[in-house]
Write a protein that holds these residues in place. Structure first.
Motif, PDB file in Angstrom:
ATOM      1  N   GLY A 231      37.099  55.950  69.395  1.00 33.05           N
ATOM      2  CA  GLY A 231      38.324  55.211  69.253  1.00 33.05           C
ATOM      3  C   GLY A 231      38.983  55.774  67.974  1.00 33.05           C
ATOM      4  N   ASP A 232      40.150  56.153  68.484  1.00 31.25           N
ATOM      5  CA  ASP A 232      41.116  55.924  67.613  1.00 31.25           C
ATOM      6  C   ASP A 232      41.572  54.109  66.099  1.00 31.25           C
ATOM      7  N   ASN A 233      41.584  53.162  67.390  1.00 28.84           N
ATOM      8  CA  ASN A 233      41.502  51.742  66.475  1.00 28.84           C
ATOM      9  C   ASN A 233      40.668  51.126  67.151  1.00 28.84           C
ATOM     10  N   PRO A 234      39.594  51.295  66.582  1.00 30.77           N
ATOM     11  CA  PRO A 234      38.693  50.436  66.629  1.00 30.77           C
ATOM     12  C   PRO A 234      38.718  48.741  66.078  1.00 30.77           C
ATOM     13  N   THR A 235      37.995  47.875  67.666  1.00 32.82           N
ATOM     14  CA  THR A 235      38.005  46.585  66.723  1.00 32.82           C
ATOM     15  C   THR A 235      37.473  46.414  65.346  1.00 32.82           C
ATOM     16  N   THR A 236      37.068  45.839  65.059  1.00 30.46           N
ATOM     17  CA  THR A 236      36.599  44.248  64.030  1.00 30.46           C
ATOM     18  C   THR A 236      35.264  44.402  64.590  1.00 30.46           C
ATOM     19  N   PHE A 237      35.159  44.436  65.532  1.00 31.57           N
ATOM     20  CA  PHE A 237      33.324  44.020  66.492  1.00 31.57           C
ATOM     21  C   PHE A 237      33.156  45.216  66.293  1.00 31.57           C
ATOM     22  N   ALA A 238      33.860  46.152  66.608  1.00 36.48           N
ATOM     23  CA  ALA A 238      33.225  47.804  67.153  1.00 36.48           C
ATOM     24  C   ALA A 238      33.019  48.488  66.154  1.00 36.48           C
ATOM     25  N   ILE A 239      33.035  48.043  64.858  1.00 33.28           N
ATOM     26  CA  ILE A 239      33.113  48.621  63.288  1.00 33.28           C
ATOM     27  C   ILE A 239      31.974  47.839  62.837  1.00 33.28           C
ATOM     28  N   PHE A 240      31.872  46.730  62.777  1.00 32.99           N
ATOM     29  CA  PHE A 240      30.843  46.422  62.846  1.00 32.99           C
ATOM     30  C   PHE A 240      29.477  46.446  63.957  1.00 32.99           C
ATOM     31  N   LEU A 241      29.508  46.397  65.190  1.00 32.53           N
ATOM     32  CA  LEU A 241      28.709  46.474  65.419  1.00 32.53           C
ATOM     33  C   LEU A 241      27.640  48.303  64.492  1.00 32.53           C
ATOM     34  N   ASN A 242      28.834  49.094  64.477  1.00 31.24           N
ATOM     35  CA  ASN A 242      27.999  50.391  64.363  1.00 31.24           C
ATOM     36  C   ASN A 242      27.864  50.571  63.271  1.00 31.24           C
ATOM     37  N   ASN A 243      28.459  49.630  62.369  1.00 30.66           N
ATOM     38  CA  ASN A 243      27.835  49.758  61.034  1.00 30.66           C
ATOM     39  C   ASN A 243      26.646  49.176  60.638  1.00 30.66           C
ATOM     40  N   SER A 244      26.459  48.418  61.319  1.00 32.28           N
ATOM     41  CA  SER A 244      25.326  47.019  60.876  1.00 32.28           C
ATOM     42  C   SER A 244      23.843  48.011  61.709  1.00 32.28           C
ATOM     43  N   THR A 245      24.454  48.626  62.485  1.00 33.20           N
ATOM     44  CA  THR A 245      23.242  49.334  63.267  1.00 33.20           C
ATOM     45  C   THR A 245      22.824  49.902  62.795  1.00 33.20           C
ATOM     46  N   LEU A 246      23.637  50.735  62.015  1.00 32.44           N
ATOM     47  CA  LEU A 246      23.555  52.513  61.385  1.00 32.44           C
ATOM     48  C   LEU A 246      22.632  51.699  59.724  1.00 32.44           C
ATOM     49  N   ALA A 247      23.241  50.514  59.417  1.00 34.31           N
ATOM     50  CA  ALA A 247      22.596  49.626  57.981  1.00 34.31           C
ATOM     51  C   ALA A 247      21.119  49.099  58.208  1.00 34.31           C
TER      52      ALA A 247
END
Length: 327
Positions: free
Chosen positions: A177-193
């Motif tokens: 997505g070009d305009n990810p939501t707060t939840f999408a960003i957090f889910l992606n980054n926390s998964t990585l971490a």
């Protein structure tokens, strides 16, 4: 509460919400790794609940809960809904981890909530840093070194430059997505971490180190190669990158625990009951494990703040500045 009721309650408060989120994830095409991250979080919650409310806080009830989840997801696997087989290994393992936490922290958590205003946070964080200084400093040095190496990439030609371009393109192709939501960003980054930087520490720190190096290389390379990209990195990038460094340090701490437990299990004695020795090994290593958990929780909390800033401030502000520049 009876053990069987504790396990049932754990199933109700974890499996049903997870399956609902899983359906939502499939609907919105959330990456499978993010869904696995959600699965692990719910497993930790469920394992903790089953131990917390079981008679004598027995950890084995938590493991039983994990085995039940394993069988449930085995059924789902037959329906071709989940394609990651190693998810089966995670179920009893993380439920067991949660059981150990619940057993050791029940009184501490209750007292902490009752006396939350009396906690000396400064002393808490100072002591946390002192106990984990080696891991934090190692993580910082690895990240800084990768930043330096990545920053010279745009000025070079040949294989290294091509490698960095391909690495950058692959990394951003994973973002939806070009305009990810707060939840999408957090889910992606926390998964990585959590999955790569923290759990990756179990693999002798190799996965954690490689992932952190990749983050550093890409961050500095793209900042130098495309200067305008800095607009999309600040101000949330300070929080996000700091969280990744902390998560990697937590992974290194997990590595030290793994090595310590392997050494202890190799040294098991024949004249002492195995269950007593295992309990002692778990108790001895629990404080280290607790530190690693505190570090990863701090990292994920910082990532939550970073996600709010990125979705609601960084991206709109960056687009606004670029629109001014283009005119």
């Amino acid at each position: 509460m009876k053990p069987i009721l504790a396990i049932i309650s754990a199933l109700l408060v974890t499996v049903i919400p997870f399956l609902v989120l899983f359906d939502i994830g499939l609907l919105y095409h959330i990456r499978i790794m993010n869904l696995i991250f959600l699965f692990i979080i719910f497993m930790i919650i469920g394992g903790g609940i089953s131990t917390w409310f079981s008679n004598e806080n027995r950890i084995r009830y938590s493991v039983y809960y994990g085995l039940i989840i394993l069988l449930l997801f085995g059924t789902i696997q037959l329906l071709n809904i989940v394609n990651s087989y190693y998810i089966y290994l995670l179920a009893p393992i993380f439920a067991g981890f949660a059981g150990i936490i619940a057993k050791n922290e029940k009184d501490n958590i209750k007292n902490g909530f009752n006396n939350i205003s009396n906690i000396n946070y400064k002393s808490f964080f100072v002591n946390l840093y002192k106990r984990n200084k080696l891991f934090l400093n190692a993580s910082i040095l690895i990240f800084l070194a990768s930043l330096i190496v990545g920053s010279v990439g745009p000025f070079l030609s040949g294989s290294f430059h091509n490698f960095m371009m391909n690495l950058t393109l692959h990394y951003f192709s994973e973002i939806r997505g070009d305009n990810p939501t707060t939840f999408a960003i957090f889910l992606n980054n926390s998964t990585l971490a959590f999955l790569y930087l923290y759990i990756g520490g179990i693999g002798f720190g190799i996965f954690s180190t490689l992932q952190l190096i990749q983050i550093g290389l890409i961050t500095s390379f793209i900042s130098v190669q495309y200067p305008y990209s800095i607009l999309f990195l600040l101000p949330h990038g300070i929080f996000e990158l700091s969280a990744y460094v902390i998560a990697t340090a937590a992974g290194f701490k997990l590595l030290s625990i793994t090595i310590s437990m392997i050494r202890d299990f190799i040294a098991l004695q024949d004249d002492i009951p195995i269950n007593e020795q295992v309990d002692e090994i778990l108790d001895v290593n629990y404080l280290k494990f607790k530190d690693s958990l505190i570090l990863i929780v701090i990292a994920i909390f910082i990532l939550f703040i970073a996600a709010i800033i990125e979705a609601n401030i960084t991206v709109p502000l960056a687009h606004y500045i670029l629109s001014l520049i283009s005119h």
